[in-house]
Enzyme design. Structure first.
Site, mmCIF file in Angstrom:
data_model
loop_
_atom_site.group_PDB
_atom_site.id
_atom_site.type_symbol
_atom_site.label_atom_id
_atom_site.label_comp_id
_atom_site.label_asym_id
_atom_site.label_seq_id
_atom_site.Cartn_x
_atom_site.Cartn_y
_atom_site.Cartn_z
ATOM 1 N N ARG A 103 38.305 39.814 41.779
ATOM 2 C CA ARG A 103 37.179 38.980 41.818
ATOM 3 C C ARG A 103 36.716 39.521 43.076
ATOM 4 O O ARG A 103 37.607 39.061 45.179
ATOM 5 C CB ARG A 103 37.000 37.638 42.455
ATOM 6 C CG ARG A 103 36.125 37.405 42.508
ATOM 7 C CD ARG A 103 36.089 34.935 42.079
ATOM 8 N NE ARG A 103 35.973 35.135 40.809
ATOM 9 C CZ ARG A 103 35.750 34.176 39.929
ATOM 10 N NH1 ARG A 103 35.416 33.119 40.256
ATOM 11 N NH2 ARG A 103 35.098 33.994 38.816
ATOM 12 N N ARG A 294 39.227 31.442 28.413
ATOM 13 C CA ARG A 294 39.768 32.254 29.225
ATOM 14 C C ARG A 294 40.925 32.829 29.043
ATOM 15 O O ARG A 294 41.254 33.827 29.097
ATOM 16 C CB ARG A 294 39.169 31.887 30.636
ATOM 17 C CG ARG A 294 37.421 31.474 30.855
ATOM 18 C CD ARG A 294 36.911 32.966 31.252
ATOM 19 N NE ARG A 294 37.005 33.372 32.263
ATOM 20 C CZ ARG A 294 36.811 33.749 33.830
ATOM 21 N NH1 ARG A 294 35.686 32.021 33.696
ATOM 22 N NH2 ARG A 294 37.302 33.680 34.515
#
Ligand code: CP
Ligand code: NVA
Length: 311
Positions: A103, A294
């Site tokens: 990320r 997810r």
């Protein structure tokens, strides 16, 4: 065989995406904790340069459920904070780990990490959030199937209302072209994806733009939104609140959508800004399933990237 990465939606063919989503559905049916040996002996790094709740926990738990060891590293506390180049970090992590979820902010940083010799997953960047939108496609198809409709997302009308220039808006634009559905991007002027990205999707008839939230939602099967000020844009929050005044997804906006329409939000949500509490908690909302999914989708993605088949 060359290693595979998952940095954007189109790093998979349509057939591969369907395969991963089918795998995710099988994993979701499994009782918790089964299949814990599929990635036994492996280690997977999750490197976070921005805050995260869902991504961090779903990757960490999913990796553990597959029998691998998750290594979670945040900028603070690693040498990244002290300026060690991403490229060097990537090379070292690849000596220890079998895959890296990353990320970060810019695509340049993401691509530098992708120089690693192991698969790299975009776990959100300024320009895309493909693991989220792949999950959202799964959630939409799951909701359709629950209502007895197994025809999938192709040909549907999906509305994205709000900051269409965000990582979410841009991954949705890629998804429309991959999965062959129609995306309506509805947002104020100045909050649309780059013109070349829109032009590509327009050329194939996969996108239209709307300048009013009700117009954006008209006839939509799915109404989707996200925060007005994404991470790294919090400094503009005040200016954005003014620009997005009147863009809240609420009952009035939903009136325009198809009667069976569902509502998605990748979370975290700012109730009263991009969506009101009644809508987020209402009967059309699938946001909690979306968050759960997810886990299943990322487990399937990891198995696919690492070439591991389910028996
Ligand atoms: N939707 C999402 O990626 O959430 P986090 O920022 O909490 O990981
Ligand atoms: N667009 C949001 C998504 C958070 C999951 C952000 O980048 O902050």
């Amino acid at each position: 065989m060359a290693k595979r990465d998952y940095l954007k939606m189109t790093d998979m063919t349509l057939a591969e995406a369907h395969r991963v989503l089918r795998l995710a559905a099988r994993l979701k049916e499994e009782p918790k904790g089964r299949r814990t040996t599929l990635l036994a002996g492996r280690s997977i790094a999750v490197v976070l340069e921005k805050a995260s709740t869902r991504t961090r926990v779903s990757f960490e738990v999913g990796i553990a459920q597959l029998g691998a060891h998750p290594v979670v590293l945040s900028t603070q506390g690693s040498q990244l904070a002290r300026g060690e180049p991403i490229r060097d970090t990537a090379r070292v992590l690849a000596r220890y780990c079998d895959a890296i979820a990353f990320r970060t902010s810019t695509t340049a940083r993401l691509l530098e990490m992708a120089e690693a010799s192991v698969p790299v997953i975009n776990a959100l960047s300024d320009d895309g959030h493909p693991v989220q939108v792949l999950t959202d496609v799964f959630t939409i198809e799951e909701a359709l199937a629950a209502s007895g409709d197994r025809s999938g997302i192709a040909g549907r009308r999906i509305a994205f209302i709000g900051d269409c220039a965000s990582n979410m808006g841009r991954s949705w634009l890629e998804a429309a072209q991959l999965f062959d559905f129609h995306l309506v991007l509805a947002g104020p002027e100045g909050y649309m994806p780059p013109e070349d990205e829109i032009a590509r999707a327009r050329a194939t008839g996969h996108v239209t733009l709307a300048s009013d939230p009700r117009e954006g939602a008209a006839g939509a099967d799915v109404v989707n939104t996200d925060v007005w000020a994404s991470m790294n844009h919090e400094g503009e929050a005040e200016r954005r609140r003014a620009a997005f005044a009147g863009w809240t997804v609420n009952a009035g906006v939903l009136e325009e959508a198809a009667p069976h329409a569902i509502v998605l939000h990748c979370l975290p949500a700012h109730r009263g800004e991009e969506i009101d509490d009644e809508t987020l908690e209402g009967p059309r909302s699938r946001v909690w399933d979306q968050a759960e999914n997810r886990l299943h989708v990322q487990k399937a993605l990891l198995l696919w990237l690492l070439g591991v088949e389910l028996a």
